[in-house]
Write an enzyme that holds these catalytic residues in place. Sequence first.
Site, PDB file in Angstrom:
ATOM      1  N   HIS A 294       0.855  -1.186   0.000  1.00 12.87           N
ATOM      2  CA  HIS A 294       0.000   0.000   0.000  1.00 12.87           C
ATOM      3  C   HIS A 294       0.894   1.240   0.000  1.00 12.87           C
ATOM      4  O   HIS A 294       2.099   1.150   0.226  1.00 12.87           O
ATOM      5  CB  HIS A 294      -0.870   0.035   1.267  1.00 12.87           C
ATOM      6  CG  HIS A 294      -1.988  -0.958   1.264  1.00 12.87           C
ATOM      7  ND1 HIS A 294      -3.306  -0.596   1.161  1.00 12.87           N
ATOM      8  CD2 HIS A 294      -1.980  -2.305   1.347  1.00 12.87           C
ATOM      9  CE1 HIS A 294      -4.065  -1.679   1.183  1.00 12.87           C
ATOM     10  NE2 HIS A 294      -3.285  -2.734   1.298  1.00 12.87           N
ATOM     11  N   GLU A 374       3.478   0.277   3.974  1.00 12.51           N
ATOM     12  CA  GLU A 374       2.911   1.541   3.472  1.00 12.51           C
ATOM     13  C   GLU A 374       4.113   2.325   2.954  1.00 12.51           C
ATOM     14  O   GLU A 374       4.964   2.745   3.730  1.00 12.51           O
ATOM     15  CB  GLU A 374       2.237   2.310   4.608  1.00 12.51           C
ATOM     16  CG  GLU A 374       1.002   1.630   5.177  1.00 12.51           C
ATOM     17  CD  GLU A 374      -0.251   1.941   4.375  1.00 12.51           C
ATOM     18  OE1 GLU A 374      -0.176   2.697   3.386  1.00 12.51           O
ATOM     19  OE2 GLU A 374      -1.313   1.425   4.749  1.00 12.51           O
TER      20      GLU A 374
HETATM   21  O1  0X9 Z   1      -6.588   1.780   5.720  1.00 12.74           O
HETATM   22  C1  0X9 Z   1      -5.918   0.894   5.171  1.00 12.74           C
HETATM   23  O2  0X9 Z   1      -6.398  -0.076   4.607  1.00 12.74           O
HETATM   24  C2  0X9 Z   1      -4.395   1.015   5.190  1.00 12.74           C
HETATM   25  N1  0X9 Z   1      -3.987   2.350   4.918  1.00 12.74           N
HETATM   26  S1  0X9 Z   1      -4.197   2.968   3.433  1.00 12.74           S
HETATM   27  O3  0X9 Z   1      -3.813   4.365   3.458  1.00 12.74           O
HETATM   28  N2  0X9 Z   1      -3.220   2.234   2.423  1.00 12.74           N
HETATM   29  O4  0X9 Z   1      -5.543   2.743   3.045  1.00 12.74           O
HETATM   30  C3  0X9 Z   1      -3.934   0.723   6.600  1.00 12.74           C
HETATM   31  C4  0X9 Z   1      -4.256  -0.625   7.060  1.00 12.74           C
HETATM   32  C5  0X9 Z   1      -3.016  -1.448   7.035  1.00 12.74           C
HETATM   33  N3  0X9 Z   1      -2.942  -2.231   5.862  1.00 12.74           N
HETATM   34  C6  0X9 Z   1      -3.461  -3.468   5.810  1.00 12.74           C
HETATM   35  N4  0X9 Z   1      -4.120  -3.955   6.830  1.00 12.74           N
HETATM   36  N5  0X9 Z   1      -3.269  -4.180   4.728  1.00 12.74           N
HETATM   37 ZN    ZN Z   2      -4.076   1.239   0.951  1.00 11.42          ZN
END
Ligand code: 0X9
Ligand code: ZN
Length: 411
Positions: A294, A374
């Site tokens: 991500h 990230e």
């Molecule tokens: O909100 C999310 O899904 C992730 N951040 S993002 O800005 N890429 O949307 C954070 C969650 C951590 N990632 C995962 N659980 N895969």
């Molecule tokens: Zn994301």
Amino acid sequence: GDMRVLLLLCALVAVLAKKRYDNYQVYQLEILTDSQIQFTRGLHHDDELDFWSDTDVMVPPHRVEGFLAVLRNNGITYTLLNDNVQADLDREEMQIEQRDRTRPYDLDNWNTYTQILDAVDDFVAACPDDVTCERVSMGQSYEGNDVPAITISSGSGNPVIYLDSLIHCREWLAGATVLRLADRLINGNDDEAVRMRTTYDWYIAPVINPDGYLYTWSNERMWRKNREPNDNSNCVGTDLNRNFAVEWMNAGTSSSPCSDTYGGPSAASAIETRNVQDKLMELGDSIHGAISYHSYARMWLHAYGYVDRLGRCATSDFHDEIYRVAELAALAVEEEGGQNWQYGPVCTVIYPASGSTVDFAHDQVGAIYSFTPELRGFSFAPDADQIEPSYREQWAGLVAMADAIADARAH
Ligand code: 0X9
Ligand code: ZN
């Protein structure tokens, strides 16, 4: 004549159809105390505020004044990160137009869905003698677009490392980074590349959410979810990274179809989620490492994202071991790229978020080394010159992770 009027009208409609972000601003909030964290979580329920990370939020121009007043009234300090998102998007579009048009894709630039497919085909056609490479399909999206994957195998039953990106389609840097990682794995002649492709088999899926990715190019650059319509709502899409069948709806998930973190009507309701789940389950025990990329926040995250019955972050039985590997990976990334990286569980490091890839791979598949970096930077629309450093530091992180896993298995 009539034809020209028609063409002009078509052009006009195309321009009007694309959302503009004039004077949309991004603020970085200072959140340190528990009460500041609680207050910020409350803001997540406002569908007009678009959280780009745990601290960064994009605010539409008509909301800026009121938003800042609310921050001040609640004692939240903030800094302005971006005073006009559209300016970044204009620069991005210019960089895309300046690409070398003699080549079908450009690994140092942003590639369309079609260009990514061309790159995948080129990579597998260039497969070196020490392995076999194949383009396979992970399945189809809601709109019927292929979800492509690259397999690399030495044919000797090596353990598998699974990589994916663009489950969140606006996170273009993640897709560009994974494409370059695949390029190095296949086309690299250096010792590390040869070692990586001959000691592990690879399953690499660069575009988990093709419908959304196409939509970020054509209509709305900051689209995050898939493109499946919702019953009884005009709002489209499910957040695929809240839709996995693992502690679904447990935390950090919205039940409102208009929210960017909408978890869907039921667990694994989205075909794009099931594509990933089915492939991970099929690969099963052979997976020694799984990474879902991500952007952005400069973090190497692992399970869990969900919370226990008392609302506290859940802790994996394997916490110490996966934390050890996350640390090695994050340090390798830092050393190569020079930005400061955090590491640890999703829930404690960024925020509670359940039903995501990282928890599914860990809990349901049993791939204990399940990570979700990230990537670098401070925007979903970074300069294209960030692709190279992102790839370089992620290569370092990937190799550090792969070696640390192999080490642990050997002992
Ligand atoms: O909100 C999310 O899904 C992730 N951040 S993002 O800005 N890429 O949307 C954070 C969650 C951590 N990632 C995962 N659980 N895969
Ligand atoms: Zn994301």
